[in-house]
Design an enzyme around this catalytic site. Sequence first.
Site: not given
Length: 497
Positions: A39, A55, A99-100, A307
């Site tokens: 991301d 990320q 994380f994002s 994904w």
Amino acid sequence: MISEKLEKARAYEAENEKKITPLMRPVFHLTPRVGWMNDPNGFSYYNGKYHMFYQYYPYRPFWGPMHWGHAVSEDLLHWNYLPAALAPDEPYENGGGCFSGSAVELSDGRQLLVYTGVLSEKQPDGTMHDVQQQCVAVGDGVNYEKCENNPVMTAKQLPSDSNRFDFRDPKAWKAADGSYRCVMVNCDNKGDGRAVLFESKDGFSWNFKSILTQNNGKFGKMWECPDLFELDGKAVLIVSPMEMEAEGLEYPNGHGVVCQIGTYDDETGTFTCEHAQSVDYGIDFYAPQSTQTPDGRRVMIGWMQNWAFVNQHAETEPWFGQMALPRELSIVDGKLIQRPTKEFDALRKNPVSHNGVCVSGLEAVKLEGIEGRVADVELTIAPKSKDDSYYMFEMRFAQDDKHYTALRYRPHESELELDRSYSGSRIAMVHKRSCKVQDNGGSLKLRVVIDRFSAEVFVNDGEQVMSITFKTDLKAEKISFVADGVVKIDILKYEIK
């Protein structure tokens, strides 16, 4: 002070990027400095440059404990790598890492990073579970220091029906009065996605404000990577739903990206949707994030991947994952329009054009000067005359004697299909995706941007976009055209400098 983990990551990326030559990367799509990228994070304009964090797992071309990679650009197309910005070096990041999140400029001129820290926590039943909470780090555009009061937002602040394990992806912005807002995603205890809103006076102490909007089972289950902004007098909320169920050709199965256009009430902290649509109708696009340019445009960049098949490549690949082409956003007739930026248009050179060419029969037609694995191709197709119709038109690119990727239009179904079945893949994964396009009597305007390992198709001046990646050998650079029936085409092809 730079932590040992961050110092290690910075040393590793600086040494190992030397193994990656420019020919191994796309020309104008951002890839990770080394290793893995997913991301986009912290997409912002700060101190005279665009900043893109992402990320990042530098040590392998596969997902690992999340770091934040960092690159800067003056035009959103030529990127310079900076040292990794964040590493999972605090106890509250001992689960999946950092994380994002997003970036916002503070009143004192510093840049604030707001991100999800993932903590592996023992539960009352003795099992371990990752808990997601929001953290901040502050810095000067290169180095960032995590704040002592992290985490600054936790699921304990959410309504009682909230799932505390799914609470992530903060997108922060500064409100008109100088205070701050932050939208995140969460789901209730029944697994239904929603966006929640927090507020802060200083960017460091945050309070829950409201449930911005509830999914109510409409778009998948849990949402990811929310983005809320104003555009052409409307409020726009973009989310990336997980586990969507297909709805015609508008929404695909699995993970997708949905744009909701409506109204936002800052007083109550609520969003009301008036129109919803897919953001990208291709295969490879997820988790986009937008920012505002100094001249007021809204520009969005997404992760150009899916994904469902991120583990199909080799351990020996030096990098994996890339960002999509930056897109200028607008709203026309209540719908989202996406076009390449004016900065990208300025890179076009050496135009080659052919007008009024008739393509007929299933024998591939090649045109002089129309080829290349780095190209911007504008194409208008139409029936030979008003009285004629055709059944299928196909543009093939990244082509050699055996391989190609195809863009295929069937006017009787008003259906445009992107197909990489013959791109050289040996994996049983999604190779085709289609969308419904506006029927103009068999006429269609296309713009196909090719950058070595990907293509992005802009339909009818940005009414729809389709993105796809492929790994066809770079020597496959032919472009050809096929038709079932007679199709008249005008084509204009540019090189990208």
